[in-house]
Design a protein around this motif. Structure first.
Motif, short mmCIF file in Angstrom:
data_model
loop_
_atom_site.label_atom_id
_atom_site.label_comp_id
_atom_site.label_asym_id
_atom_site.label_seq_id
_atom_site.Cartn_x
_atom_site.Cartn_y
_atom_site.Cartn_z
N THR A 35 0.81 -1.20 0.00
CA THR A 35 0.00 0.00 0.00
C THR A 35 0.85 1.24 0.00
OG1 THR A 35 -0.10 -0.05 2.39
CG2 THR A 35 -1.86 -1.16 1.22
N ALA A 36 0.25 2.32 -0.45
CA ALA A 36 0.94 3.60 -0.47
C ALA A 36 0.09 4.63 0.23
CB ALA A 36 1.19 4.03 -1.91
N GLU B 72 -1.42 -6.64 4.79
CA GLU B 72 -1.77 -8.02 5.14
C GLU B 72 -2.61 -8.67 4.05
OE1 GLU B 72 -4.47 -10.58 8.33
OE2 GLU B 72 -4.15 -8.43 8.68
N GLN B 73 -3.61 -7.94 3.56
CA GLN B 73 -4.45 -8.49 2.50
C GLN B 73 -3.65 -8.75 1.23
OE1 GLN B 73 -7.25 -5.27 2.57
NE2 GLN B 73 -8.74 -6.38 3.82
N ASP C 219 5.13 3.59 3.33
CA ASP C 219 3.78 3.63 2.78
C ASP C 219 2.75 2.98 3.70
OD1 ASP C 219 4.39 4.96 0.45
OD2 ASP C 219 4.43 3.18 -0.82
N ASP C 220 3.11 1.85 4.30
CA ASP C 220 2.14 0.99 4.99
C ASP C 220 1.98 1.38 6.45
OD1 ASP C 220 2.10 -0.36 2.61
OD2 ASP C 220 3.18 -2.12 3.33
N LYS C 221 0.79 1.75 6.83
CA LYS C 221 0.52 2.16 8.21
C LYS C 221 0.53 1.00 9.21
CE LYS C 221 -2.71 5.13 10.75
NZ LYS C 221 -3.96 5.94 10.62
N ALA D 172 2.26 5.68 6.20
CA ALA D 172 1.37 6.78 5.82
C ALA D 172 -0.11 6.42 5.89
CB ALA D 172 1.70 7.27 4.41
N ASP D 173 -0.49 5.23 5.39
CA ASP D 173 -1.91 4.93 5.31
C ASP D 173 -2.12 3.44 5.16
OD1 ASP D 173 -4.70 5.44 5.14
OD2 ASP D 173 -4.29 7.31 4.06
N ASP D 174 -3.39 3.02 5.21
CA ASP D 174 -3.71 1.60 5.05
C ASP D 174 -3.58 1.15 3.60
OD1 ASP D 174 -4.27 0.96 7.74
OD2 ASP D 174 -6.24 1.89 7.56
N HIS D 175 -3.93 2.02 2.69
CA HIS D 175 -3.81 1.70 1.27
C HIS D 175 -3.84 3.00 0.48
CE1 HIS D 175 -8.11 2.46 0.53
NE2 HIS D 175 -8.33 1.83 1.68
#
Length: 514
Positions: free
Chosen positions: A13-14, A260-261, A388-390, A431-434
């Motif tokens: 994710t970003a 994770e997904q 990127d990945d929270k 930064a975020d979940d996706h």
């Protein structure tokens, strides 16, 4: 310990920037007036640096033209655009056709994240010859990669030990060793690359691309993104929808997933690729040398990996083929059907006690050359993913999720599940979940999904189309094997992609190639 985040090959994710693209675009242009006016000095390319993978300078193109390289200045921190700058390494092949028909520059990102575009593009020069008739072919090392302020963490000797680490711990002692190894690696990244780590997010690279577009002299960005490059392209389209020209996304990342997904999706994808390999081997007229039936092939591989967990076999001296290195090598071979013959040979040798071929495949995945030198692909991959990945996953959480991963893949499930701890002690918050890839107002983007893709499963193409928004994403399906579609040389796929990039002909949504 192999790096499962590397296996994800972009299914990560970003960050999403909560500013309208119009405001962001105008603000950046005004603040970076000096940088947008810079002139690139194109020269013959040097040999790739060690961080880019090493090797020789790129050979001339088939028509005798030379590859040219240049350096672009970009802000270290896009929130402080008048502060320190970094160098972004670029490569190009000038358009081969009539100058009057030249469209502009076609910018490539080949994925990773962490792959060097400067060293990768020349390897595919002939593959994109048709596109070169109307475009300069351009690629680059994204920030944190190769010669673009490349992130450095551990040295070659330390990386050898890191990749030999047991990546699928079975007990508390092994779990502690895995976490300690991860902490050591992450601490080394902070020590050697502290200034870069907060500034390697995908949104930062997307802003670099818009600066690149302007410096190259194009009103619109013409773009070909592969694997993680589709995520980067989607983030660019979100930030700068009015600046998108003709764009193609191939081997498409699902932008709606958490890390994770994405890992769970890859477990399913690599299992599917393994199933297809086993079926292909045992369905041929001659005997399959690594199993009598498809299930027998998979059972024997599982048995090999189980035995390697306790008793590694000789690999490339002085290193041994461990369970983790073998899993990594098998995964590398499943990226392309062209590698299946090497997987068969590697398994044959491993069953006889020789791990050289599987170790060579693992080294290829990890960016290690025959001289024992590593590119910075692992350091860059982890740095970009963790920026990127929270989410940050604990060992207790991974243990709870193991049944789901094992259900997705008995072979790759544990390996990919434990890879989720890579960012646990990372010094920079994610930064975020996706990513946000919504791009209302963008020109059409051709989104190509491959039904047999192990690294970016096919379902991600439809998710990308939906996320880009109505009237933007145009889906094309390739019923094939391997990571990506255009590189398969399927005529239907190449005709559709070339028709759009060269002539602006958008294929009908839902087109299927086989």
């Amino acid at each position: 310990m192999p790096t499962p985040s590397r296996l994800r090959a972009a299914a990560v994710t970003a960050t999403a920037l909560l500013l309208s693209s119009m405001v962001a675009g105008c603000g950046d242009d005004a603040q970076n007036e000096d940088l947008t006016a810079q002139k690139l000095s194109w020269k013959d390319c040097p040999a790739p640096s060690q961080a880019e993978g090493g090797g020789s300078a790129p050979s001339p193109l088939p028509d005798g033209d030379q590859w040219q390289c240049a350096t672009m200045k970009a802000p270290l921190d896009w929130d402080d655009p008048k502060g320190d700058t970094i160098d972004i390494a670029l490569i190009r092949a000038r358009a081969s056709g009539d100058e009057s028909r030249r469209i502009g520059s076609l910018v490539f990102n080949f994925g990773g994240p962490g792959g060097s575009g400067v060293s990768t593009l020349p390897a595919f020069g002939e593959e994109y010859a048709a596109l070169r008739t109307r475009y300069d072919l351009v690629s680059f090392d994204p920030r944190g990669v190769g010669r673009s302020a490349g992130v450095r963490c551990e040295n070659d000797q330390q990386l050898d030990a890191y990749f030999q680490q047991d990546g699928t711990p079975d007990d508390a002692v092994e779990r502690t060793a895995l976490l300690d190894s991860t902490k050591d690696f992450n601490s080394a990244c902070e020590k050697h690359a502290k200034k870069m780590l907060p500034n390697v997010r995908t949104t930062d690279a997307a802003r670099d691309m818009d600066l690149m577009r302007q410096v190259l002299g194009d009103d619109r960005l013409y773009y070909f993104g592969i694997s993680y490059g589709t995520e980067l392209g989607g983030v660019y389209a979100h930030l700068f929808p009015r600046n998108v020209g003709r764009a193609v996304f191939d081997a498409v990342v699902d932008p709606t997933q958490t890390s994770e997904q994405g890992s769970l999706g890859q477990a399913k994808g690599f299992q599917l690729a393994l199933d297809n390999f086993a079926e292909d081997c045992t369905s041929k007229t001659e005997d399959c040398p690594v199993g009598d039936t498809a299930q027998d092939v998979k059972d024997r591989i599982a048995g090999l990996l189980e035995s390697l967990d306790g008793k590694p076999i000789p690999g490339i001296f002085p290193r041994e083929l461990t369970q983790s290195a073998a899993t990594n090598g098998i995964a590398q071979a499943l990226y392309s059907k062209d590698f299946w013959e090497y997987l068969t040979e590697g398994l044959e040798q491993a069953y006889a006690g020789d791990g050289k071929i599987l170790m060579l495949l693992s080294d290829l995945m990890n960016g290690r050359n025959e001289n024992g030198e590593y590119s910075n692909i692992t350091a860059a991959n982890i740095s970009i993913n963790c920026a990127d990945d929270k989410p940050r996953y604990s060992t207790a959480y991974v243990q709870r999720r193991l049944p789901a991963f094992r259900a997705a893949s008995s072979l790759f499930g544990d390996f990919l599940a434990w890879g989720m701890v890579s960012c646990t002690d990372w010094p920079v918050p994610g930064a975020d979940d996706h990513p946000d890839v919504s791009a209302p107002g963008s020109a059409p983007i051709l989104v190509v999904g491959n039904t047999g893709d192990p690294a970016t499963p096919y379902e991600g193409a439809r998710k990308m189309v939906d996320a880009l928004g109505r009237g933007v994403g145009v889906e094309l399906t390739y019923k094939g094997q391997g990571h990506g579609a255009y590189g398969s040389k399927n005529k239907c796929v190449q005709t559709a992609v070339n028709g759009y990039l060269l002539d602006g002909k958008v294929p009908a949504a839902g087109t299927v190639c086989s």
